[in-house]
Scaffold this motif. Sequence first.
Motif, PDB file in Angstrom:
ATOM      1  N   THR A 148      93.247  31.988 -39.558  1.00  0.00           N
ATOM      2  CA  THR A 148      92.647  30.976 -38.696  1.00  0.00           C
ATOM      3  C   THR A 148      92.749  29.627 -39.385  1.00  0.00           C
ATOM      4  O   THR A 148      92.390  29.489 -40.556  1.00  0.00           O
ATOM      5  CB  THR A 148      91.182  31.300 -38.381  1.00  0.00           C
ATOM      6  N   LEU A 149      93.240  28.643 -38.664  1.00  0.00           N
ATOM      7  CA  LEU A 149      93.359  27.285 -39.160  1.00  0.00           C
ATOM      8  C   LEU A 149      92.200  26.450 -38.640  1.00  0.00           C
ATOM      9  O   LEU A 149      91.876  26.514 -37.449  1.00  0.00           O
ATOM     10  CB  LEU A 149      94.651  26.622 -38.674  1.00  0.00           C
ATOM     11  N   ALA A 150      91.585  25.660 -39.505  1.00  0.00           N
ATOM     12  CA  ALA A 150      90.672  24.629 -39.016  1.00  0.00           C
ATOM     13  C   ALA A 150      91.524  23.518 -38.409  1.00  0.00           C
ATOM     14  O   ALA A 150      92.570  23.150 -38.958  1.00  0.00           O
ATOM     15  CB  ALA A 150      89.817  24.085 -40.156  1.00  0.00           C
ATOM     16  N   LEU A 191      97.239  34.475 -34.821  1.00  0.00           N
ATOM     17  CA  LEU A 191      96.890  33.224 -35.486  1.00  0.00           C
ATOM     18  C   LEU A 191      95.923  32.462 -34.589  1.00  0.00           C
ATOM     19  O   LEU A 191      96.196  32.264 -33.401  1.00  0.00           O
ATOM     20  CB  LEU A 191      98.148  32.391 -35.725  1.00  0.00           C
ATOM     21  N   ALA A 192      94.774  32.076 -35.149  1.00  0.00           N
ATOM     22  CA  ALA A 192      93.755  31.380 -34.352  1.00  0.00           C
ATOM     23  C   ALA A 192      93.575  29.960 -34.862  1.00  0.00           C
ATOM     24  O   ALA A 192      93.882  29.643 -36.014  1.00  0.00           O
ATOM     25  CB  ALA A 192      92.426  32.142 -34.422  1.00  0.00           C
ATOM     26  N   GLU A 230      85.819  37.293 -34.826  1.00  0.00           N
ATOM     27  CA  GLU A 230      85.696  37.658 -33.411  1.00  0.00           C
ATOM     28  C   GLU A 230      87.064  37.785 -32.733  1.00  0.00           C
ATOM     29  O   GLU A 230      87.237  38.571 -31.804  1.00  0.00           O
ATOM     30  CB  GLU A 230      84.857  36.613 -32.677  1.00  0.00           C
ATOM     31  N   ARG A 231      88.021  36.998 -33.199  1.00  0.00           N
ATOM     32  CA  ARG A 231      89.348  37.029 -32.587  1.00  0.00           C
ATOM     33  C   ARG A 231      90.288  38.019 -33.256  1.00  0.00           C
ATOM     34  O   ARG A 231      91.451  38.129 -32.868  1.00  0.00           O
ATOM     35  CB  ARG A 231      89.950  35.619 -32.606  1.00  0.00           C
ATOM     36  N   ALA A 283      84.457  31.395 -40.036  1.00  0.00           N
ATOM     37  CA  ALA A 283      84.708  32.795 -40.386  1.00  0.00           C
ATOM     38  C   ALA A 283      84.321  33.721 -39.239  1.00  0.00           C
ATOM     39  O   ALA A 283      85.012  34.708 -38.961  1.00  0.00           O
ATOM     40  CB  ALA A 283      83.938  33.164 -41.649  1.00  0.00           C
ATOM     41  N   ALA A 284      83.212  33.425 -38.566  1.00  0.00           N
ATOM     42  CA  ALA A 284      82.797  34.240 -37.423  1.00  0.00           C
ATOM     43  C   ALA A 284      83.815  34.126 -36.284  1.00  0.00           C
ATOM     44  O   ALA A 284      84.171  35.126 -35.638  1.00  0.00           O
ATOM     45  CB  ALA A 284      81.415  33.801 -36.952  1.00  0.00           C
TER      46      ALA A 284
END
Length: 242
Positions: free
Chosen positions: A141-143, A210-211, A135-136, A130-131
């Motif tokens: 965000t995908l694991a 997308l991260a 930050e991005r 989550a952090a």
Amino acid sequence: MADAPHPYPTQAVVLAGGQGSRLRPYTDDRPKPMVEIPGTGSPIIGHQLNWLAEEGVTDVVISCGHFAEVLQDWLASAQLPLRVTTIVETEPLGRGGGLKYAAASLPRPEEPWYATNGDIWTRFPLREMAAFHHERDAEATLALARPRIPWGVVETDAFGHVLDFIEAPPSPYLINAGVYAFSAAFRDLLPARGDHERTTFPRLARERRLAGYPLPHGAYWRAIDTAKDLAEAAKDLGVHGR
């Protein structure tokens, strides 16, 4: 000016409606998330709920479909570590549509949220993910996991001499691990029907919103798709714990 939402989500969606046809006969009378890893005394969904609670989640929406009543009956009798709401997808909406439909029942629509597929057996620090997401300034965000190749591989030199045989090495490629962190606004970007991995995700990737969060070294991850996965997960428990 209102304070920004806390970067650590406290709500999540679990997608638990799949038929799990490759896990038969285990799924002949239950949905895949209700299959028990041998030796644990708990179905996959029980492990997931405990993990989410340990990571600060207080509210979960579970999207049911196949054998929904089996999952709902278990939830009604189990001692749960968080608040759970179930919804039933009565008609196929696709992965993106199903996620959007489930997210509509989250208790705090103005806050970020997690989502996970109901057949994932994993344990890693969600707060760190989550952090990373926060930050991005990402919408999603995908694991990312690096699974082991299910075959032994042969290592050679440039001249074709065999140097070594390596049993089930890590894949050189990262894959979508089926665990996500989303912004509050992400729900509005999902299709009402269809697959977000073919629509929403590619668009966000082009826009650099997308991260991808690589799972930390040593983090345990396995998708439970087949009877062999069940056996391997049970074997892994001796090394990684529950």
